[in-house]
Design an enzyme around this catalytic site. Structure first.
Site, mmCIF file in Angstrom:
data_model
loop_
_atom_site.group_PDB
_atom_site.id
_atom_site.type_symbol
_atom_site.label_atom_id
_atom_site.label_comp_id
_atom_site.label_asym_id
_atom_site.label_seq_id
_atom_site.Cartn_x
_atom_site.Cartn_y
_atom_site.Cartn_z
ATOM 1 N N ARG A 144 0.843 -1.185 0.000
ATOM 2 C CA ARG A 144 0.000 0.000 0.000
ATOM 3 C C ARG A 144 0.883 1.242 0.000
ATOM 4 O O ARG A 144 2.017 1.215 0.472
ATOM 5 C CB ARG A 144 -0.909 0.018 1.231
ATOM 6 C CG ARG A 144 -1.824 -1.190 1.355
ATOM 7 C CD ARG A 144 -2.614 -1.136 2.668
ATOM 8 N NE ARG A 144 -3.518 -2.272 2.795
ATOM 9 C CZ ARG A 144 -3.217 -3.414 3.412
ATOM 10 N NH1 ARG A 144 -2.014 -3.567 3.962
ATOM 11 N NH2 ARG A 144 -4.095 -4.398 3.488
ATOM 12 N N LYS A 168 -1.838 -2.738 8.065
ATOM 13 C CA LYS A 168 -2.987 -2.288 8.829
ATOM 14 C C LYS A 168 -3.054 -3.031 10.152
ATOM 15 O O LYS A 168 -2.719 -4.208 10.242
ATOM 16 C CB LYS A 168 -4.274 -2.526 8.029
ATOM 17 C CG LYS A 168 -4.429 -1.607 6.817
ATOM 18 C CD LYS A 168 -5.769 -1.817 6.159
ATOM 19 C CE LYS A 168 -5.990 -0.825 5.020
ATOM 20 N NZ LYS A 168 -7.309 -1.020 4.377
ATOM 21 N N HIS A 239 -2.526 2.346 -5.916
ATOM 22 C CA HIS A 239 -3.374 1.175 -5.688
ATOM 23 C C HIS A 239 -3.556 0.372 -6.973
ATOM 24 O O HIS A 239 -3.696 -0.855 -6.931
ATOM 25 C CB HIS A 239 -4.737 1.590 -5.146
ATOM 26 C CG HIS A 239 -5.579 0.431 -4.705
ATOM 27 N ND1 HIS A 239 -5.275 -0.321 -3.593
ATOM 28 C CD2 HIS A 239 -6.689 -0.124 -5.248
ATOM 29 C CE1 HIS A 239 -6.180 -1.282 -3.460
ATOM 30 N NE2 HIS A 239 -7.039 -1.188 -4.446
ATOM 31 N N ARG A 242 -0.676 -1.842 -7.165
ATOM 32 C CA ARG A 242 -0.859 -2.935 -6.199
ATOM 33 C C ARG A 242 -1.735 -4.027 -6.799
ATOM 34 O O ARG A 242 -1.416 -5.217 -6.726
ATOM 35 C CB ARG A 242 -1.494 -2.364 -4.924
ATOM 36 C CG ARG A 242 -1.902 -3.386 -3.869
ATOM 37 C CD ARG A 242 -2.388 -2.611 -2.642
ATOM 38 N NE ARG A 242 -3.122 -3.431 -1.697
ATOM 39 C CZ ARG A 242 -2.553 -4.162 -0.741
ATOM 40 N NH1 ARG A 242 -1.247 -4.219 -0.637
ATOM 41 N NH2 ARG A 242 -3.285 -4.850 0.108
ATOM 42 N N HIS A 265 -3.661 -8.792 3.356
ATOM 43 C CA HIS A 265 -5.099 -8.762 3.596
ATOM 44 C C HIS A 265 -5.373 -9.486 4.904
ATOM 45 O O HIS A 265 -5.378 -10.709 4.959
ATOM 46 C CB HIS A 265 -5.857 -9.436 2.452
ATOM 47 C CG HIS A 265 -5.874 -8.633 1.204
ATOM 48 N ND1 HIS A 265 -6.266 -9.142 -0.010
ATOM 49 C CD2 HIS A 265 -5.538 -7.339 0.962
ATOM 50 C CE1 HIS A 265 -6.180 -8.203 -0.951
ATOM 51 N NE2 HIS A 265 -5.742 -7.108 -0.372
ATOM 52 N N TYR A 274 -7.558 -17.997 5.652
ATOM 53 C CA TYR A 274 -6.242 -18.274 5.087
ATOM 54 C C TYR A 274 -5.254 -18.725 6.150
ATOM 55 O O TYR A 274 -5.171 -18.151 7.226
ATOM 56 C CB TYR A 274 -5.702 -17.027 4.366
ATOM 57 C CG TYR A 274 -6.559 -16.622 3.203
ATOM 58 C CD1 TYR A 274 -6.512 -17.314 2.003
ATOM 59 C CD2 TYR A 274 -7.443 -15.559 3.314
ATOM 60 C CE1 TYR A 274 -7.312 -16.963 0.945
ATOM 61 C CE2 TYR A 274 -8.252 -15.192 2.260
ATOM 62 C CZ TYR A 274 -8.191 -15.900 1.074
ATOM 63 O OH TYR A 274 -8.997 -15.547 0.025
#
Length: 293
Positions: A144, A168, A239, A242, A265, A274
C-alpha cells in the site's frame, strides 16, 4: 456525560485501544459529529429510529453507497462503545444495517504495459532515481502507498530480497522483491538519497525534495506522471500498481493464499480462512510467478 466528552473518549478509544490510523479516526469522528448533530439531544436518546433517519438523510443528500456503508459501520462502532460505557441502556446498532459498499477493482496494466512503464527513460538526477525505485518497489511488492511511505532504510533486507512492512492494524509482514527493484533501490540509496538527506530526515527510505519522509500525495503524483509517459496505459495511482502486481502474480501461477499473504489482507474474515504462509514459501511463489522476480 456531555457530547464533547463522549466524542473525546470515543476518539481516544479509536486511537489507543483499536490503534486505528489517523485518517480513519478523523473519518469516524466526522461521522459521529454528523450523527450527533442529527440527534440534537442527549446521548441517551440515540435509538434505532434516529440512526435510520440519519442514514436516510445522508442518502437523500446524494452520498455514495460506499460512504453510506462506512458511516453505518461507524455508527455501529459508536453505539457499541457507548453501550459498553453505560451511556446507552441498549445498543441500537445491533439492529442497524446498511447496503454493502460495491467492490470495484481498478484498472490494471498488462505485462507489456508494466514493462514499458518500468523501462521509461530516466536520468541520474536524485528525483528520477527515487521515482524509479519507488515505482519498481510498488509493482514488485504490491504494498500500500502508506506502507511504502513508512519504510525505513533498515526495513530492506538486501541479502534475502525482502522488505519488512508494517500493515494495517500494526501487523508486520515480510514481502519479497526481485532484482530490478533491488538495483533501483541501490541506485537511489547510493547516488540519490545522500544528496537529499537533512538533519530531520531520520531513517526514512524515500525522501521528498526537502529531505523529509515522502508523503502519499507525492507518491501518487509520481505514479500518475510515469504512466502518462507511456502511451496507451490507463491512468491509475499506487493502488492500481498494487492490483496489477496481484493480477500478474495470479496469472503467473501463484496460489491465492500466497498472494493474500503478500498483500497483507488481514481482516477478521481473511485470517479465519487463510493459513499462515512461511516467508520461504512466499519467496518461492514470488520467484516462480512475478515477471520481474
Amino acid at each position: 456525560m456531555g457530547r464533547d466528552e463522549v466524542v473525546a473518549e470515543f476518539g481516544r478509544h479509536l486511537r489507543v485501544e483499536r490503534d486505528l490510523s489517523p485518517h480513519t479516526v478523523r473519518a469516524y469522528l466526522t461521522d459521529v459529529a454528523s450523527l450527533l448533530d442529527h440527534l440534537n439531544g442527549p446521548i441517551e436518546g440515540l435509538d434505532i429510529r434516529t440512526l435510520r433517519e440519519w442514514l436516510a438523510d445522508q442518502h437523500g443528500a446524494g452520498k455514495a453507497r460506499a460512504t453510506l456503508a462506512r458511516r453505518a459501520a461507524c455508527a455501529r462502532t459508536f453505539t457499541a462503545f457507548c453501550h459498553r460505557r453505560g451511556w446507552l441502556p441498549v445498543d441500537p446498532g445491533l439492529l442497524f444495517g446498511s447496503a454493502k459498499a460495491p467492490r470495484t477493482l481498478p484498472s490494471v496494466l498488462d505485462q507489456e504495459q508494466a514493462q514499458a512503464v518500468l523501462d521509461a527513460p530516466a536520468t541520474a538526477e536524485p528525483k528520477e532515481l527515487r521515482d524509479q525505485a519507488l515505482i519498481e518497489l510498488l509493482y514488485a511488492t504490491g504494498v500500500r502507498v502508506s506502507e511504502l511511505c513508512a519504510l525505513d532504510v533498515d526495513d530492506v533486507d538486501r541479502d534475502r530480497h525482502v522488505i519488512r512492512v508494517m500493515g494495517k492494524g500494526r501487523k508486520e509482514r515480510s514481502v519479497p522483491f526481485g532484482l530490478p527493484a533491488l538495483r533501483a533501490l541501490d541506485r537511489w540509496c547510493i547516488f540519490g538519497r545522500p544528496l537529499w538527506v537533512r538533519a530531520g530526515s531520520g531513517p526514512a527510505l524515500f525522501l521528498g525534495v526537502r529531505g523529509g519522509r515522502i508523503d502519499a500525495g507525492t507518491v501518487r503524483r509520481v505514479v500518475h506522471a510515469r504512466l502518462a509517459q507511456v502511451e496507451g496505459t490507463p491512468d491509475m495511482g499506487p493502488h492500481g500498481l498494487r492490483h496489477t502486481a496481484a493480477t500478474h502474480l495470479l496469472e503467473g501461477g501463484a496460489d491465492l493464499r500466497s498472494v493474500q499473504e503478500l498483500l497483507g489482507h488481514a481482516s477478521l474474515n481473511s485470517t479465519q480462512i487463510y493459513t499462515h504462509v512461511s516467508i520461504e514459501r512466499l519467496r518461492a511463489a514470488y520467484k516462480q510467478a512475478h515477471p520481474r522476480a
